[in-house]
Design an enzyme around this catalytic site. Sequence first.
Site, PDB file in Angstrom:
ATOM      1  N   GLU A 142       0.806  -1.213   0.000  1.00 53.48           N
ATOM      2  CA  GLU A 142       0.000   0.000   0.000  1.00 53.48           C
ATOM      3  C   GLU A 142       0.841   1.266   0.000  1.00 53.48           C
ATOM      4  O   GLU A 142       2.002   1.269   0.414  1.00 53.48           O
ATOM      5  CB  GLU A 142      -0.947   0.036   1.199  1.00 53.48           C
ATOM      6  N   GLU A 245     -10.872   0.754   8.543  1.00 47.87           N
ATOM      7  CA  GLU A 245      -9.629   0.990   9.283  1.00 47.87           C
ATOM      8  C   GLU A 245      -9.594   2.452   9.709  1.00 47.87           C
ATOM      9  O   GLU A 245      -8.815   3.252   9.210  1.00 47.87           O
ATOM     10  CB  GLU A 245      -8.402   0.636   8.421  1.00 47.87           C
TER      11      GLU A 245
END
Length: 264
Positions: A142, A245
């Site tokens: 990511e 998240e």
Amino acid sequence: MKFCANLSLLFTEVDLLKRFDAAREEGFTAVEIQFPYEAELSELVNAQQANELSIALINVPTDDLMSGGEGLACVKNKRDKFKQAVDQCLAYAEALQVDCVNILPGRSLEEKNRQYYRDTLMENLDYAADQLASINVLATFEAINTEDMPGFLIHSTQQMRDLLADINHRNLAMQYDIYHMAKMNEPVAEQLQQLLHSDKICDRIGHLQFADTPQRGEPASGELDFNALFSLIEQSPYQGWLGAEYKPTQSTAASLQWFSPYKD
């Protein structure tokens, strides 16, 4: 759409193992855990099975990354340590039957070293993708915004796309985090529309995560239009998980109003 609760940030009112119970009680069928290694693997498996929860994603250990260091995945003199971290992660991923394992690229604390670190990252991502393919788990990596993590090596969607094109591995995809890309002032809706409808290897999204900007709170706590973003994702071919998240601005249970329309 398939939503999972990130147990590293949600339900922190209770201990990690009890968060499985809390997530199930709130209607989640899956969870993700940034770094599950603080708990005994057998205890995690028991908590998972007792609640009949899938594990969408865990991360490979990152050494000193979370305390301001360079991490593991891009540092050449830590390659052996990175391989050991992958081995540890493999054991957890296989026992927990996770869908994806995320590799955090790490920091380049000096700009002059950026290309050198990128080359190391490419080698390590290719290695991790091979190892995870052996247990049928998708490898992801990511981009993280440079306000929250100064010096982070990969911090844009284009950098992720370039890495995927250069590595060209069938078992590697990007983890696209809406919060981090929005913090980098990237056109999130336009990017998701393009990437989620593309069949190019460089556009492949293996996992999605989200939080609102600017404070990383729950949807509707900040600036992003999550009704529009979720609608865009729902109308796309994407079949993976969406990881909640975020850092709740209130109790976790009170922060879940956004989730009500999506419960099974």
